[in-house]
Every structure is written in structure tokens, then in C-alpha cells.
Design a protein around this motif. Structure first.
Motif, PDB file in Angstrom:
ATOM      1  N   PRO A  58       0.820  -1.226   0.000  1.00 41.12           N
ATOM      2  CA  PRO A  58       0.000   0.000   0.000  1.00 41.12           C
ATOM      3  C   PRO A  58       0.852   1.272   0.000  1.00 41.12           C
ATOM      4  O   PRO A  58       0.515   2.251  -0.657  1.00 41.12           O
ATOM      5  CB  PRO A  58      -0.822  -0.127   1.277  1.00 41.12           C
ATOM      6  N   GLN A  59       1.984   1.236   0.714  1.00 41.02           N
ATOM      7  CA  GLN A  59       2.853   2.413   0.766  1.00 41.02           C
ATOM      8  C   GLN A  59       3.492   2.679  -0.599  1.00 41.02           C
ATOM      9  O   GLN A  59       3.571   3.824  -1.042  1.00 41.02           O
ATOM     10  CB  GLN A  59       3.955   2.235   1.828  1.00 41.02           C
ATOM     11  N   GLU A  60       3.965   1.612  -1.250  1.00 48.03           N
ATOM     12  CA  GLU A  60       4.578   1.771  -2.580  1.00 48.03           C
ATOM     13  C   GLU A  60       3.555   2.276  -3.594  1.00 48.03           C
ATOM     14  O   GLU A  60       3.863   3.127  -4.423  1.00 48.03           O
ATOM     15  CB  GLU A  60       5.168   0.441  -3.054  1.00 48.03           C
ATOM     16  N   ALA A  61       2.344   1.740  -3.534  1.00 47.95           N
ATOM     17  CA  ALA A  61       1.288   2.171  -4.447  1.00 47.95           C
ATOM     18  C   ALA A  61       0.960   3.642  -4.242  1.00 47.95           C
ATOM     19  O   ALA A  61       0.797   4.402  -5.207  1.00 47.95           O
ATOM     20  CB  ALA A  61       0.045   1.309  -4.267  1.00 47.95           C
ATOM     21  N   SER A  62       0.879   4.052  -2.988  1.00 45.25           N
ATOM     22  CA  SER A  62       0.582   5.450  -2.682  1.00 45.25           C
ATOM     23  C   SER A  62       1.697   6.375  -3.178  1.00 45.25           C
ATOM     24  O   SER A  62       1.427   7.425  -3.769  1.00 45.25           O
ATOM     25  CB  SER A  62       0.386   5.612  -1.175  1.00 45.25           C
ATOM     26  N   GLN A  63       2.949   5.970  -2.962  1.00 45.33           N
ATOM     27  CA  GLN A  63       4.079   6.779  -3.416  1.00 45.33           C
ATOM     28  C   GLN A  63       4.093   6.886  -4.940  1.00 45.33           C
ATOM     29  O   GLN A  63       4.295   7.963  -5.496  1.00 45.33           O
ATOM     30  CB  GLN A  63       5.396   6.181  -2.931  1.00 45.33           C
ATOM     31  N   PHE A  64       3.845   5.770  -5.613  1.00 46.23           N
ATOM     32  CA  PHE A  64       3.823   5.772  -7.077  1.00 46.23           C
ATOM     33  C   PHE A  64       2.740   6.707  -7.592  1.00 46.23           C
ATOM     34  O   PHE A  64       2.977   7.510  -8.489  1.00 46.23           O
ATOM     35  CB  PHE A  64       3.596   4.360  -7.613  1.00 46.23           C
TER      36      PHE A  64
END
Length: 134
Positions: A58-64
Motif C-alpha cells: 500500500p505504501q509503494e502504491a501510494s508513493q507511485f
């Protein structure tokens, strides 16, 4: 379509990629274009099995997502949006500030579409404008 076979080894994979590169840009519906499409499907299947891409956290998706929506230096936000059309083919929309500037042709698999996007992104900065209307 002589000598087409499943991709079973890394050498088969490298050979298929080299042949795809040589066939790149051939017209759809021609023997060479059909061969390219079949090779792309074989490569896509091999890559899905041997180079799987895990879903982002979820963190990587949000950053992307934040990075994709961030304005560029010129104050504009440009992005490629990948989607499947009604026939199941892969396409992209190129958007700047939420406005669709152009859409792509249909591609039989995502690998081929991503290669097109990479080519566009690599050539964009150094591309030259030829004005044939003058």
C-alpha cells in the motif's frame, strides 16, 4: 510461421527478443507482423512465469500514485494510462493535466505496449519536429 516454438530457456527468450527487435514496426496483418504478434505473446507468457511482478505494498502504491500525479517542472502533469479495450487488447492514453492528447493503437499484450511506451519516453526529449505543413 515456420520454426516458431515455445520459449523454454533463457537462450530461447533472448533469441525471441532479438527477433522481435528486428521485426519491430512491421505492419499488422502481414506475415512479419503476425510473427511479431505471436512472438510477443510467447515472450509475455515466458516473462509472466519467470519474471513475476509482485503487487506493490500500500505504501509503494501510494508513493507511485503521488509521483505520477506530481506536476513536472513546467507545471504540467503528463502520464500514460494503460487500459484494456472492449476486445481485450491493451492500449494507453497519454494525458497532460487530465486532458487526453492521444491514444495508442491496440496491442495484443502488455509487454509490447510497455515497450512502445518506453520507446516514446526515451525518444521524447531528443525528438525533432518536422513541419511538413509549411
Amino acid at each position: 510461421m515456420a520454426d516458431l516454438k515455445p520459449i523454454r530457456s533463457s537462450q530461447d527468450y533472448e533469441d525471441a527478443l532479438a527477433e522481435m527487435k528486428a521485426l519491430w514496426g512491421t505492419a499488422t496483418g502481414t506475415p512479419a507482423g503476425d510473427r511479431l504478434e505471436i512472438l510477443a505473446t510467447l515472450v509475455d507468457a515466458y516473462e509472466a512465469e519467470h519474471f513475476p511482478i509482485d503487487a506493490p505494498s500500500p505504501q509503494e502504491a501510494s508513493q507511485f500514485r503521488s509521483e505520477q500525479q506530481a506536476p513536472t517542472r513546467s507545471g504540467t502533469s503528463a502520464r500514460f494510462e494503460i487500459y484494456k479495450d472492449m476486445n481485450g487488447a491493451y492500449r494507453f492514453r497519454f494525458k497532460v493535466n487530465s486532458e487526453v492528447l492521444f491514444t495508442s493503437d491496440a496491442y495484443p499484450n502488455k509487454s509490447l505496449l510497455l515497450a512502445v511506451i518506453d520507446t516514446l519516453r526515451a525518444g521524447a526529449a531528443s525528438s525533432i519536429v518536422y513541419d511538413e505543413a509549411a
